[in-house]
Design a protein around this motif. Structure first.
Motif: not given
Length: 267
Positions: A69-95
């Motif tokens: 479970p620790l490995v899964g949590l670590r991967a989920a945290k990395k994926e959440a960070t990556k998606l946060a970057i993508v979300g912030a970038a897409l919002d700025l690109f559209e704006l």
């Protein structure tokens, strides 16, 4: 005399206890075997097993156990960070536009540092194009299809899984499609990805048929048709002229190719 005797007894028990603890840590005894029923009652350990014995203050000689479970949590945290970057970038690109947005603005909006950004992406283009679908995942999905299945059906079902994934992320995907259309450099890289998918599919079909993709027109035709169906489904879905979801639109495109182009389907 009684006091001296009591103190001697306490010292004897303390020294003997610490000696036994040291012997146990240096020469650990094998754990007694448990019955399957007993093991099922106890279940898996809930906490991380540390290599330090807090009771005896000695380091254990056993190997520390790592729980999955620790490995899964670590991967989920990395994926959440990556998606946060993508979300912030897409919002700025559209704006403020793709060219008008800097990496410093992206990291500021995402609440991360520049080093964190470059751990996930090399350029702004990579943020939009989503490197998860550069080809490696598609190869794995095709390789997992049953060997007794027809190559054409394997390709279709694997791509339907991809479309289902895109449907789950449809809000972000719609933003990505609009930005790709508006930037020439992104359109070129997206076209390269399409040609890569064509080759991956053709190689898969040829391998199942025992041929080489460059000498197998059937394999090349399926590669071009399937990747073309993906592109056509995206364009039709993004224009919003119909009410179909992306997976349904893709199935309609594949049905058209499978039926042949000489007889157009009824609208």
């Amino acid at each position: 005399v009684l006091k001296i005797s009591a103190i001697s007894t306490l010292l004897f028990h303390f020294i003997g206890r610490e000696t036994n603890r040291a012997r146990t840590c240096l020469f650990p005894q094998p754990e007694p075997a448990r019955s399957p029923a007993r093991a099922q009652e106890r279940g898996a350990p809930k906490r991380h097993q540390m290599p330090f014995d807090t009771k005896s203050r000695f380091w254990k000689t056993e190997t520390m156990r790592i729980e999955t479970p620790l490995v899964g949590l670590r991967a989920a945290k990395k994926e959440a960070t990556k998606l946060a970057i993508v979300g912030a970038a897409l919002d700025l690109f559209e704006l403020q536009g793709f060219e008008g947005t800097s990496i410093d603005e992206i990291v500021a909006k995402a609440g991360i540092g520049r080093s964190t950004f470059f751990r996930y992406f090399e350029t702004k283009e990579d943020v939009v194009l989503d490197s998860r679908w550069d080809g490696a995942r598609l190869r794995c999905m095709l390789a997992e299809r049953p060997t007794g299945e027809s190559p054409c059906r394997s390709v279709r079902l694997a791509l339907e899984q991809v479309m289902e994934h895109f449907h789950v992320e449809r809000k972000r995907m719609r933003k990505q499609v609009r930005i790709i259309k508006s930037v020439e450099a992104l359109r070129l890289r997206h076209f390269y990805r399409v040609t890569l998918w064509e080759r991956i599919i053709a190689e898969f079909v040829a391998a199942r048929r025992g041929t080489h993709h460059s000498e197998d027109p059937y394999a090349m035709a399926i590669g071009i048709a399937a990747s073309g169906a993906v592109r056509a489904a995206f364009y039709a879905w993004d224009e919003g002229r119909g009410h179909r979801a992306l997976p349904e639109t893709f199935r309609a495109m594949m049905d058209t190719f499978a039926a042949g182009l000489e007889k157009p389907p009824k609208l």
